[in-house]
Design a protein around this motif. Sequence first.
Motif, PDB file in Angstrom:
ATOM      1  N   SER A   6       4.230 -44.461 -30.630  1.00 44.80           N
ATOM      2  CA  SER A   6       4.552 -43.474 -31.338  1.00 44.80           C
ATOM      3  C   SER A   6       4.877 -44.008 -32.663  1.00 44.80           C
ATOM      4  O   SER A   6       4.700 -45.202 -33.022  1.00 44.80           O
ATOM      5  N   SER A   7       5.449 -43.277 -33.710  1.00 47.20           N
ATOM      6  CA  SER A   7       5.849 -43.531 -34.931  1.00 47.20           C
ATOM      7  C   SER A   7       6.730 -42.859 -35.289  1.00 47.20           C
ATOM      8  O   SER A   7       7.140 -42.008 -34.626  1.00 47.20           O
ATOM      9  N   GLY A   8       7.578 -43.155 -36.571  1.00 50.48           N
ATOM     10  CA  GLY A   8       8.650 -42.823 -36.932  1.00 50.48           C
ATOM     11  C   GLY A   8       9.982 -43.147 -36.200  1.00 50.48           C
ATOM     12  O   GLY A   8      11.128 -42.394 -36.137  1.00 50.48           O
TER      13      GLY A   8
END
Length: 41
Positions: A6-8
């Motif tokens: 994932s990112s963020g």
Amino acid sequence: MVLIPSSGGAFEIVVNHQLLYSKLSTGVFPSSSEIIKRMEA
């Protein structure tokens, strides 16, 4: 166990389709002992 990239800053632990921990909700990365306690419960 499945690791989903994932990112963020998302970090969530799901066991048997139940959310045990969400960094998105708490804003804090959990300790190893906290993760283990929640998995044992």
